[in-house]
Design an enzyme around this catalytic site. Sequence first.
Site, mmCIF file in Angstrom:
data_model
loop_
_atom_site.group_PDB
_atom_site.id
_atom_site.type_symbol
_atom_site.label_atom_id
_atom_site.label_comp_id
_atom_site.label_asym_id
_atom_site.label_seq_id
_atom_site.Cartn_x
_atom_site.Cartn_y
_atom_site.Cartn_z
ATOM 1 N N ASP A 7 0.875 -1.171 0.000
ATOM 2 C CA ASP A 7 0.000 0.000 0.000
ATOM 3 C C ASP A 7 0.913 1.221 0.000
ATOM 4 O O ASP A 7 1.491 1.563 1.023
ATOM 5 C CB ASP A 7 -0.901 -0.005 1.234
ATOM 6 C CG ASP A 7 -1.808 1.213 1.293
ATOM 7 O OD1 ASP A 7 -2.302 1.643 0.236
ATOM 8 O OD2 ASP A 7 -2.008 1.740 2.408
ATOM 9 N N GLU A 67 -1.244 -1.403 -4.756
ATOM 10 C CA GLU A 67 -2.511 -0.704 -4.949
ATOM 11 C C GLU A 67 -2.275 0.519 -5.827
ATOM 12 O O GLU A 67 -1.310 1.261 -5.636
ATOM 13 C CB GLU A 67 -3.098 -0.276 -3.605
ATOM 14 C CG GLU A 67 -4.496 0.303 -3.736
ATOM 15 C CD GLU A 67 -5.149 0.535 -2.397
ATOM 16 O OE1 GLU A 67 -6.089 -0.194 -2.084
ATOM 17 O OE2 GLU A 67 -4.697 1.443 -1.674
ATOM 18 N N ASP A 139 -2.264 0.895 7.317
ATOM 19 C CA ASP A 139 -1.535 0.765 6.056
ATOM 20 C C ASP A 139 -1.113 -0.689 5.821
ATOM 21 O O ASP A 139 -1.140 -1.178 4.691
ATOM 22 C CB ASP A 139 -0.325 1.693 6.031
ATOM 23 C CG ASP A 139 -0.734 3.157 6.177
ATOM 24 O OD1 ASP A 139 -1.462 3.647 5.297
ATOM 25 O OD2 ASP A 139 -0.360 3.785 7.179
#
Length: 168
Positions: A7, A67, A139
């Site tokens: 992420d 992502e 996260d």
Amino acid sequence: MRVLGIDPGLRNLGWGVIDVDGSRLRHVANGVLHSDGTQDLASRLLDLHRQLERVVRSQRPDCAAVEQTFVNKDAVATLKLGHARAIALLVPAQAGLTVGEYAPNAVKKAVVGVGKAAKVQVDHMVRMQLPGVVIDGPDAADALAVAICHAFHMQTSGRLQAALRAAG
């Protein structure tokens, strides 16, 4: 197969590693890499690069997934996030890994079943799919969700390829 989910973030870059055996998922590790906001951008990116290299070396994933970022109203923040995303793509590629990319709504849909799920729902479903996991923050939870999404997509494409081979 060992999957590294990432992420991206300039201040906090989440990572999570899972092992995939058929339809079974097992948590391996997760964490959050940090950069010092008082440093210049180049130094922060170099620091994240080195930290992520250590994660890849120690966890030895077979593939990675990152992502995708979305454009927000603050162009400067979006650009900085893009730099961090470049590090998230570069480090696994330098290690010879294939890297999948997934939109946030695709990750949410894969993990929760709804593309507009809230962060708390994603966290809950990650914990359900990886029983006993201790998550190192939001996260890291997002990174584990990216890894789970990639595992599901790999399983689906593997089944599709097997069906095509059987039919051919």
